[in-house]
Design a protein around this motif. Sequence first.
Motif, PDB file in Angstrom:
ATOM      1  N   PRO A 119       3.081   9.142   3.969  1.00  0.00           N
ATOM      2  CA  PRO A 119       3.254   8.074   2.945  1.00  0.00           C
ATOM      3  C   PRO A 119       2.267   7.983   1.724  1.00  0.00           C
ATOM      4  CG  PRO A 119       3.572   7.058   4.948  1.00  0.00           C
ATOM      5  CD  PRO A 119       3.240   8.183   5.308  1.00  0.00           C
ATOM      6  N   CYS A 120       2.330   7.984   0.427  1.00  0.00           N
ATOM      7  CA  CYS A 120       1.417   7.981  -0.478  1.00  0.00           C
ATOM      8  C   CYS A 120       1.104   6.591  -0.928  1.00  0.00           C
ATOM      9  CB  CYS A 120       1.974   8.607  -1.741  1.00  0.00           C
ATOM     10  SG  CYS A 120       2.295  10.414  -1.577  1.00  0.00           S
ATOM     11  N   THR A 121      -0.300   6.256  -1.476  1.00  0.00           N
ATOM     12  CA  THR A 121      -0.665   4.995  -1.846  1.00  0.00           C
ATOM     13  C   THR A 121       0.087   4.789  -3.304  1.00  0.00           C
ATOM     14  OG1 THR A 121      -2.612   5.241  -0.939  1.00  0.00           O
ATOM     15  CG2 THR A 121      -2.493   3.656  -2.475  1.00  0.00           C
ATOM     16  N   GLU A 173       9.667   4.373   0.105  1.00  0.00           N
ATOM     17  CA  GLU A 173       8.270   5.159   0.309  1.00  0.00           C
ATOM     18  C   GLU A 173       8.391   6.300  -0.470  1.00  0.00           C
ATOM     19  OE1 GLU A 173       7.448   5.940   4.386  1.00  0.00           O
ATOM     20  OE2 GLU A 173       6.977   3.740   4.981  1.00  0.00           O
ATOM     21  N   LYS A 193       0.784  -1.224   0.087  1.00  0.00           N
ATOM     22  CA  LYS A 193      -0.093  -0.144   0.130  1.00  0.00           C
ATOM     23  C   LYS A 193       0.706   1.306   0.011  1.00  0.00           C
ATOM     24  CE  LYS A 193      -3.604   2.340   2.423  1.00  0.00           C
ATOM     25  NZ  LYS A 193      -4.635   2.574   3.566  1.00  0.00           N
ATOM     26  N   ASN A 194       1.670   1.363   1.136  1.00  0.00           N
ATOM     27  CA  ASN A 194       2.740   2.508   1.067  1.00  0.00           C
ATOM     28  C   ASN A 194       4.131   2.225   0.793  1.00  0.00           C
ATOM     29  OD1 ASN A 194       0.414   3.103   3.628  1.00  0.00           O
ATOM     30  ND2 ASN A 194       0.447   4.410   1.807  1.00  0.00           N
ATOM     31  N   SER A 195       4.460   1.039   0.476  1.00  0.00           N
ATOM     32  CA  SER A 195       6.011   0.780   0.181  1.00  0.00           C
ATOM     33  C   SER A 195       6.161  -0.178  -0.859  1.00  0.00           C
ATOM     34  CB  SER A 195       6.448   0.313   1.559  1.00  0.00           C
ATOM     35  OG  SER A 195       6.008  -1.088   1.937  1.00  0.00           O
ATOM     36  N   CYS A 240       6.444   9.928  -0.180  1.00  0.00           N
ATOM     37  CA  CYS A 240       5.851  10.833   0.790  1.00  0.00           C
ATOM     38  C   CYS A 240       5.477  12.169   0.091  1.00  0.00           C
ATOM     39  CB  CYS A 240       6.697  11.312   2.032  1.00  0.00           C
ATOM     40  SG  CYS A 240       7.156   9.813   2.915  1.00  0.00           S
TER      41      CYS A 240
END
Length: 609
Positions: free
Chosen positions: A329-331, A321, A292-294, A323
């Motif tokens: 953190p962005c999707t 990640e 999801k974020n990484s 950001c």
Amino acid sequence: MSCLFEVRLFNSSPLFISDGYHHNPAMSMPQNEVEREEEYRNPTEVKKSQIVMPCHANHCQELSVGQLLKWMDSTACLSAERHAGCPCVTASVDDIHFEHTVGVGQVVNIQAKVNRAFTTSMEVGIVVSCEDLFSGRHWKVCQAFATFVTQRPTGEKVLLRPFVPRTQAEQVEHSLAAERRRMRTVHTDIMKDLLTNRAFHRVEVQETEMAVPAERTRVESVELVLPTHANHQVNTFGGQIMAWMENVATIAASRLCNAHPTLQTIDMFYFRAPSHVGDRLVLKAIVNNAFKNSMEVGVCAEAYQGEEPLRHINSAFMTFEVCDSYGKPCTLPRIRPEPLDGWRRYQEAIARRKIRLDRKYIISCKQTEVPLSVPWDLSNQVYLSYNNVSALKMLAARNDWVLNSEKNKVSLYTLEKKQVLSFMIEFETDISAERAFMLLSDLNRRVEWDPNYERCELIHIVDDDDFLYRVVTPLVGWGSASPSANPQGIAQDFILLASRRQPCDSGDPYVIALRSVTLPTHPPTEGCNRGEVLCAGFSIQEVSKNVSKISYFNQASPEVLPYISTDIAGLSSSFYSIFCTCNTFLQENRDKPDPAGDQQPSSPVKTPL
């Protein structure tokens, strides 16, 4: 990764500790010895300070992680060579978690020192901090542990002299280095075991129109190794190789998210072969999986000269990640793996993420952030075992224990910090340390001398050194199992992970560590109150061939406190009678062979979970 544990003591009612003296080494030393202690500096310590210039920075005007890795590696290498007295090369580096970034104009301070020397390798601890020259503020950037091996032109191995720790902090790191080494040796096996788990073979790729083909993120780059990239042995700096790998990994990550990613973590990696001046280093990177974020990027470094075949130098896995402007953190878009080999990498990335979270959750974070009872399973067993043993070693290494009472050479010490209490019971006995270790490490036999162990059931033999037990104890009172002490007749039980360790070197103690875990197969029952133990166990030190010093430690969680509170308050000495019984048990069994042949606790069945 942050590898120093802060051993948490459980909040409980403050107790009055009577007639005790406080053991403060500084107060008990003569003034000249105190001054010498303050002036002492680890002879292997190397420090490096560097102002971050624009040439060291990335597009965000922040220090490039690749540049930082080069500085870390060279500083650690100098520390290793200072101890070895001969050239050294990087063999491996444990997980590195980057907590903060460093901006242009700020100062990077790197400190490296040898924690422990084994036969032909040594562990070097590296701490990186940042300093703002205008505000005077300091903050931690990362911490790492690197393994170095000696190298001579003839290829012969150099036997290293032992590193002798002087301070309490050095003693703790010296002791924990043996546990970290143990964990490194099984790292590959953990991955193999986890990948055999059928759950990972049932993972399905969620197809979406926005999924990015993994092939689109593939990067390949070639670097010519010049003398400026090599050390004084004409081998390519390990840090330089990692910097090149970080560069291609960042490009691969950027192709997935169409943004500038931030490197968060580098997993444990090994240098499998050396690279030399004149090598062509081929660097390949691809996004293995996106969560999801990484995202995880796999990187491989291979070398060749002329028409010779490629030599595998190193492989690494890096987590990135992206950001937003607020630092959140962005999707990330999903990844569509390639057939066959891409699907394998996709699955392995999921397994590594599980391991990564276990390591961070159980090892890297502060003890205060970890729940008391952590769920046990085969994939996190190694890390729970490390946590178990290291927590006990940290507690045993404290030098501010207070002597509370003593009777016939059985001593009760306490350690109170922030209204939280731990206790230690210590005595010497005429039995070899190895034999005492074998007898005390079998919890099934503790019922023979400890009235607080009403029943003990061996649930599972994990391996030769780790075991899971269910222990039933009386609810109230140290050694008091009478109906008047427990009118409702409700017992208390614990699910314990017992980890035992033999000495790594002469002078090391035998260790038996205990901590609570949770098992889905053994939930709490109506007939027992489920108790919890964070840190308990024995440290057994050899005094002479047939004499050993036994030290028992326990952190007083609310469930454990009633068993010892009257002794600490000076109202009884029941601990003395229990450990006298323990001593009698050891004496009576010191020459008797065990039915299990001293190889494992007395249950030959390895039950599945």
